[in-house]
Design an enzyme around this catalytic site. Sequence first.
Site, PDB file in Angstrom:
ATOM      1  N   GLU A   3       0.839  -1.198   0.000  1.00  0.00           N
ATOM      2  CA  GLU A   3       0.000   0.000   0.000  1.00  0.00           C
ATOM      3  C   GLU A   3       0.874   1.249   0.000  1.00  0.00           C
ATOM      4  O   GLU A   3       1.804   1.355   0.798  1.00  0.00           O
ATOM      5  CB  GLU A   3      -0.904   0.007   1.239  1.00  0.00           C
ATOM      6  CG  GLU A   3      -1.833  -1.194   1.304  1.00  0.00           C
ATOM      7  CD  GLU A   3      -2.501  -1.369   2.654  1.00  0.00           C
ATOM      8  OE1 GLU A   3      -3.358  -2.258   2.769  1.00  0.00           O
ATOM      9  OE2 GLU A   3      -2.161  -0.625   3.605  1.00  0.00           O
ATOM     10  N   HIS A  24       0.807  -3.153  13.209  1.00  0.00           N
ATOM     11  CA  HIS A  24      -0.307  -4.093  13.301  1.00  0.00           C
ATOM     12  C   HIS A  24       0.021  -5.265  14.220  1.00  0.00           C
ATOM     13  O   HIS A  24       0.003  -6.421  13.794  1.00  0.00           O
ATOM     14  CB  HIS A  24      -0.650  -4.615  11.902  1.00  0.00           C
ATOM     15  CG  HIS A  24      -0.965  -3.553  10.910  1.00  0.00           C
ATOM     16  ND1 HIS A  24      -0.415  -3.528   9.638  1.00  0.00           N
ATOM     17  CD2 HIS A  24      -1.760  -2.465  10.991  1.00  0.00           C
ATOM     18  CE1 HIS A  24      -0.870  -2.477   8.971  1.00  0.00           C
ATOM     19  NE2 HIS A  24      -1.688  -1.812   9.776  1.00  0.00           N
ATOM     20  N   ASN A  71      -5.038  -4.989   6.279  1.00  0.00           N
ATOM     21  CA  ASN A  71      -4.941  -4.237   7.535  1.00  0.00           C
ATOM     22  C   ASN A  71      -5.936  -4.825   8.528  1.00  0.00           C
ATOM     23  O   ASN A  71      -7.056  -5.180   8.159  1.00  0.00           O
ATOM     24  CB  ASN A  71      -5.245  -2.763   7.294  1.00  0.00           C
ATOM     25  CG  ASN A  71      -4.392  -2.179   6.186  1.00  0.00           C
ATOM     26  OD1 ASN A  71      -4.493  -2.602   5.037  1.00  0.00           O
ATOM     27  ND2 ASN A  71      -3.556  -1.221   6.509  1.00  0.00           N
TER      28      ASN A  71
END
Length: 516
Positions: A377, A456, A495
């Site tokens: 991304e 994350h 995500n």
Amino acid sequence: MSRVLKRRQFLQGSLAAAASVGVSAVRASAVRTKEDYIEAIVIGSGFGGAVASLRLGQAGIETIVLERGRRWQITDAGDTFSTYQKPDGRSTWLSPTTVIFDQVPIDVYTGVLDIKRGNGIIAYRGAGVGGGSLVYNGVTYQPTQELFYQVFPRTINYEELDRVYYPRVRSILKPSQIPDDVLQTNYYLSSRIFLEQAAKAGLKARKLDMAVDWDIVRQEIAGQKVPSAITGQVYYGINSGAKNSLDRNYLSMAEATGKVEIRPLHVVTAIEESDKERFRIVCNQINEQGTVIAQKSFVCRYLFLAAGSIGTTELLLRAQANATLRRLNNQVGKFWGTNGDGVGAVITNGPTNPTQGGPAATVIEHLDNPIAPVVTEQLTFPIVPEGVITSVGLAIAKPEGYLTYNTSTQSADLFWPSNSANNQKNAQALEYTYQLLNQANSTTLAQPLDFSSTAHPLGGATIGAVCNTYGQVQGYRNLFVVDGSLIPGSTACTNPSFTIAALAERCMDRFLNRST
């Protein structure tokens, strides 16, 4: 020295996130208050906690949400958050320096971005009412069924998630793709180049669904709102209000039920078994400088842990070490992972406007990568020079990490085998994708891919190990985990926020429909 070499040296010193050790709350002459009873308590207000609080409130259950961070209300003046150009204490959780980009001295304050420095990894997390949604890119990204089952057990019905729970979350977050008129502005030049480069390389690329109000972004472009999203101000919060963070949807809806009270600046320190399947929660109320101003104790019937992968796991490990939750099993702290996060930077030809046009709006999906499935991304980065495009890659990280409790520091230590075979495989897969991009576009990597940090963190109280598939902690009828701790290391090349929220919706449905 060539222009490219100068850029490489700059990026090597800058892109690897420099971090300082957080400062613990300073104990002052705190006043111990009387013990209060509440039907349900939610610890944390990120994606899991926000979902839990709304559904409890709608069910008429009196609920308190204990959040360690402060509340961040968007102001008309557009000055709620710190900026990259002038960082201050609002940027960072109780630290004398900022923790990303450059280590800039700041006042110690309950800022929005926190860090956990581990062995082999650095993990970032949000702090404040809204949790990680305050500092994330707004990406609302659903994994494919095939990849989902490479991570999750078959006891979770993906078709049900797809039919019921992902749409339920989507109906509240209201994500949408970047409109063409916004994408075509010079602010989003890097996003357009990213899509063009993918097309030349024969790779699938598309716009991401984003929890962003693009009308507010249009107002920024028109000069009617403070420039924030268009100038890449993402990780310290967006001052224009363009980011649809949880405090502006799930949490405000929860408070509107009249059954949910959010208490910011309440740092939970202990969880204990009380009598009759109840729990005692001990916490410190702090001020915005981290000083303890009161010690509080609550007793609840239902307890929902949503302090994030690091926070929830640490609370459980502490309760285990102190024998205050005696029925916890020996799987607490295990099966932790980074979601395969890896930062890359490509040197290209011509202008890129790299520090503008946020949040992340576009993705290259290379799920048929011959080495391992990956996506990448495009990101804005405030320290990147012209001619460079930065991105973050996501893969399927095996849950090979773990947390243990350190009795001397009274906190959890984090361990990650950064050079494991699986991590090396993911790195090779992402490098393969970049090779295709570079060969097709005459671009080059600015530096080796950086896997030293993750935004994350996932795992530590996972489904099938510590909890059942509905988040109920084994051995405890009324104790639930509803955050990223449930997830074994990865959300399958996406995500995590969307999947965390969908799983939390599923957990809350089962809880509210069971016989209590």
